[in-house]
Design a protein around this motif. Structure first.
Motif, PDB file in Angstrom:
ATOM      1  N   ASP A  62     -71.373 -15.862 -26.385  1.00  9.61           N
ATOM      2  CA  ASP A  62     -69.986 -15.442 -26.159  1.00  9.61           C
ATOM      3  C   ASP A  62     -69.053 -16.642 -26.176  1.00  9.61           C
ATOM      4  O   ASP A  62     -67.964 -16.582 -26.748  1.00  9.61           O
ATOM      5  CB  ASP A  62     -69.836 -14.736 -24.804  1.00  9.61           C
ATOM      6  N   ARG A  63     -69.475 -17.707 -25.543  1.00 14.40           N
ATOM      7  CA  ARG A  63     -68.656 -18.920 -25.487  1.00 14.40           C
ATOM      8  C   ARG A  63     -68.460 -19.516 -26.874  1.00 14.40           C
ATOM      9  O   ARG A  63     -67.354 -19.922 -27.228  1.00 14.40           O
ATOM     10  CB  ARG A  63     -69.281 -19.942 -24.548  1.00 14.40           C
ATOM     11  N   VAL A  64     -69.516 -19.592 -27.658  1.00 16.78           N
ATOM     12  CA  VAL A  64     -69.419 -20.157 -29.017  1.00 16.78           C
ATOM     13  C   VAL A  64     -68.502 -19.295 -29.875  1.00 16.78           C
ATOM     14  O   VAL A  64     -67.658 -19.814 -30.621  1.00 16.78           O
ATOM     15  CB  VAL A  64     -70.819 -20.295 -29.661  1.00 16.78           C
ATOM     16  N   ARG A  65     -68.646 -17.996 -29.781  1.00 15.10           N
ATOM     17  CA  ARG A  65     -67.793 -17.102 -30.569  1.00 15.10           C
ATOM     18  C   ARG A  65     -66.323 -17.302 -30.221  1.00 15.10           C
ATOM     19  O   ARG A  65     -65.471 -17.424 -31.099  1.00 15.10           O
ATOM     20  CB  ARG A  65     -68.205 -15.651 -30.343  1.00 15.10           C
ATOM     21  N   ALA A  66     -66.007 -17.332 -28.936  1.00 20.72           N
ATOM     22  CA  ALA A  66     -64.621 -17.510 -28.513  1.00 20.72           C
ATOM     23  C   ALA A  66     -64.090 -18.883 -28.917  1.00 20.72           C
ATOM     24  O   ALA A  66     -62.954 -19.003 -29.405  1.00 20.72           O
ATOM     25  CB  ALA A  66     -64.502 -17.318 -27.000  1.00 20.72           C
ATOM     26  N   TYR A  67     -64.885 -19.911 -28.731  1.00 22.55           N
ATOM     27  CA  TYR A  67     -64.468 -21.289 -29.026  1.00 22.55           C
ATOM     28  C   TYR A  67     -64.188 -21.472 -30.510  1.00 22.55           C
ATOM     29  O   TYR A  67     -63.160 -22.022 -30.902  1.00 22.55           O
ATOM     30  CB  TYR A  67     -65.571 -22.237 -28.557  1.00 22.55           C
ATOM     31  N   THR A  68     -65.086 -21.003 -31.356  1.00 24.37           N
ATOM     32  CA  THR A  68     -64.926 -21.211 -32.796  1.00 24.37           C
ATOM     33  C   THR A  68     -63.861 -20.291 -33.393  1.00 24.37           C
ATOM     34  O   THR A  68     -63.048 -20.731 -34.199  1.00 24.37           O
ATOM     35  CB  THR A  68     -66.270 -21.036 -33.526  1.00 24.37           C
ATOM     36  N   ALA A  69     -63.849 -19.030 -33.000  1.00 23.75           N
ATOM     37  CA  ALA A  69     -62.827 -18.112 -33.515  1.00 23.75           C
ATOM     38  C   ALA A  69     -61.441 -18.552 -33.048  1.00 23.75           C
ATOM     39  O   ALA A  69     -60.488 -18.573 -33.829  1.00 23.75           O
ATOM     40  CB  ALA A  69     -63.112 -16.682 -33.064  1.00 23.75           C
ATOM     41  N   GLY A  70     -61.331 -18.941 -31.782  1.00 23.20           N
ATOM     42  CA  GLY A  70     -60.053 -19.414 -31.256  1.00 23.20           C
ATOM     43  C   GLY A  70     -59.599 -20.688 -31.941  1.00 23.20           C
ATOM     44  O   GLY A  70     -58.421 -20.851 -32.277  1.00 23.20           O
ATOM     45  N   GLY A  71     -60.530 -21.607 -32.172  1.00 21.32           N
ATOM     46  CA  GLY A  71     -60.188 -22.855 -32.852  1.00 21.32           C
ATOM     47  C   GLY A  71     -59.693 -22.614 -34.260  1.00 21.32           C
ATOM     48  O   GLY A  71     -58.681 -23.186 -34.686  1.00 21.32           O
ATOM     49  N   LEU A  72     -60.396 -21.765 -35.003  1.00 24.06           N
ATOM     50  CA  LEU A  72     -59.959 -21.469 -36.369  1.00 24.06           C
ATOM     51  C   LEU A  72     -58.638 -20.706 -36.384  1.00 24.06           C
ATOM     52  O   LEU A  72     -57.800 -20.915 -37.261  1.00 24.06           O
ATOM     53  CB  LEU A  72     -61.030 -20.686 -37.116  1.00 24.06           C
ATOM     54  N   ALA A  73     -58.432 -19.831 -35.403  1.00 25.20           N
ATOM     55  CA  ALA A  73     -57.174 -19.090 -35.327  1.00 25.20           C
ATOM     56  C   ALA A  73     -56.006 -20.050 -35.110  1.00 25.20           C
ATOM     57  O   ALA A  73     -54.970 -19.938 -35.778  1.00 25.20           O
ATOM     58  CB  ALA A  73     -57.232 -18.051 -34.214  1.00 25.20           C
ATOM     59  N   HIS A  74     -56.157 -21.000 -34.202  1.00 25.09           N
ATOM     60  CA  HIS A  74     -55.095 -21.983 -33.984  1.00 25.09           C
ATOM     61  C   HIS A  74     -54.859 -22.812 -35.241  1.00 25.09           C
ATOM     62  O   HIS A  74     -53.715 -23.081 -35.607  1.00 25.09           O
ATOM     63  CB  HIS A  74     -55.430 -22.900 -32.801  1.00 25.09           C
ATOM     64  N   LEU A  75     -55.926 -23.199 -35.907  1.00 25.38           N
ATOM     65  CA  LEU A  75     -55.805 -23.990 -37.136  1.00 25.38           C
ATOM     66  C   LEU A  75     -55.033 -23.208 -38.200  1.00 25.38           C
ATOM     67  O   LEU A  75     -54.098 -23.729 -38.812  1.00 25.38           O
ATOM     68  CB  LEU A  75     -57.191 -24.361 -37.662  1.00 25.38           C
ATOM     69  N   VAL A  76     -55.400 -21.963 -38.410  1.00 27.32           N
ATOM     70  CA  VAL A  76     -54.752 -21.153 -39.440  1.00 27.32           C
ATOM     71  C   VAL A  76     -53.292 -20.878 -39.073  1.00 27.32           C
ATOM     72  O   VAL A  76     -52.430 -20.844 -39.953  1.00 27.32           O
ATOM     73  CB  VAL A  76     -55.545 -19.860 -39.697  1.00 27.32           C
ATOM     74  N   CYS A  77     -52.992 -20.716 -37.809  1.00 26.00           N
ATOM     75  CA  CYS A  77     -51.606 -20.509 -37.400  1.00 26.00           C
ATOM     76  C   CYS A  77     -50.766 -21.770 -37.593  1.00 26.00           C
ATOM     77  O   CYS A  77     -49.582 -21.692 -37.923  1.00 26.00           O
ATOM     78  CB  CYS A  77     -51.527 -20.055 -35.943  1.00 26.00           C
ATOM     79  N   GLU A  78     -51.371 -22.927 -37.385  1.00 25.14           N
ATOM     80  CA  GLU A  78     -50.641 -24.187 -37.544  1.00 25.14           C
ATOM     81  C   GLU A  78     -50.524 -24.593 -39.007  1.00 25.14           C
ATOM     82  O   GLU A  78     -49.465 -25.019 -39.456  1.00 25.14           O
ATOM     83  CB  GLU A  78     -51.320 -25.292 -36.737  1.00 25.14           C
ATOM     84  N   ASP A  79     -51.603 -24.484 -39.769  1.00 27.37           N
ATOM     85  CA  ASP A  79     -51.587 -24.860 -41.185  1.00 27.37           C
ATOM     86  C   ASP A  79     -52.816 -24.269 -41.866  1.00 27.37           C
ATOM     87  O   ASP A  79     -53.896 -24.854 -41.840  1.00 27.37           O
ATOM     88  CB  ASP A  79     -51.583 -26.384 -41.334  1.00 27.37           C
ATOM     89  N   PRO A  80     -52.678 -23.102 -42.477  1.00 27.08           N
ATOM     90  CA  PRO A  80     -53.826 -22.390 -43.044  1.00 27.08           C
ATOM     91  C   PRO A  80     -54.584 -23.167 -44.115  1.00 27.08           C
ATOM     92  O   PRO A  80     -55.763 -22.927 -44.339  1.00 27.08           O
ATOM     93  CB  PRO A  80     -53.224 -21.120 -43.639  1.00 27.08           C
TER      94      PRO A  80
END
Length: 171
Positions: free
Chosen positions: A107-125
């Protein structure tokens, strides 16, 4: 200053997991720890579940279409997110977690990686990429100043440039 740990290290952890060839528990543990996760153990079943998750993460790097990336990430977030909460553990300052308190390492890995990629895509896809060298399937998070990275490493770039040079010399 970058305050949100999910944007940088989380996205980097996602890329590192996608790039793993073999996923025994000790390799997964080392990779997670290298990318800022306070993890003490990964079981074989955890490693297997994380291996399945990384296939879904790869899809995000595999497309350069922003709308497709957003759709993929929304599905990842839906399968991983919970109500955020503030945590203080391992002597660290207060910080947000996006997984269920007391949840599994998966659960932690899923949240950490999905959240990280979401922030990245929101900042600069365009900063989530995959190597342009034919036959290389390595993915990366482009942290270059100009954001125009095309290759996973200098080695891959050199191979392409040398092949192009040789072709021009014989052509």
């Amino acid at each position: 200053m970058h305050f949100n740990p999910y944007g940088g290290p989380g996205a980097q952890a996602a890329a590192a997991l996608v790039n793993l060839q073999d996923m025994p528990p000790e390799v997964v543990l080392a990779t997670l720890r290298d990318h800022g996760m306070a993890v003490t153990a990964v079981s074989p079943s955890d490693a297997s579940a994380i291996a399945a998750w990384r296939l879904r993460l790869r899809e995000v790097f595999a497309t350069s279409d922003v709308d497709a990336r957003v759709e993929l990430l929304n599905r990842l977030l839906a399968d991983s997110a919970s109500a955020p909460y503030i945590s203080r553990h391992d002597g660290r300052p207060p910080h947000l977690h996006y997984h269920v308190s007391g949840g599994s390492i998966v659960d932690r890995v899923r949240a950490y990686t999905a959240g990280g990629l979401a922030h990245l895509v929101c900042e600069d896809p365009a900063r989530a990429g995959s190597c342009d060298r034919l036959g290389c399937d390595t993915v990366f998070v482009d942290t270059s100043r100009n954001g125009r990275r095309r290759f996973c490493s200098t080695r891959c770039a050199t191979r392409v440039y040398v092949a192009d040079h040789r072709q021009r010399q014989t052509g």
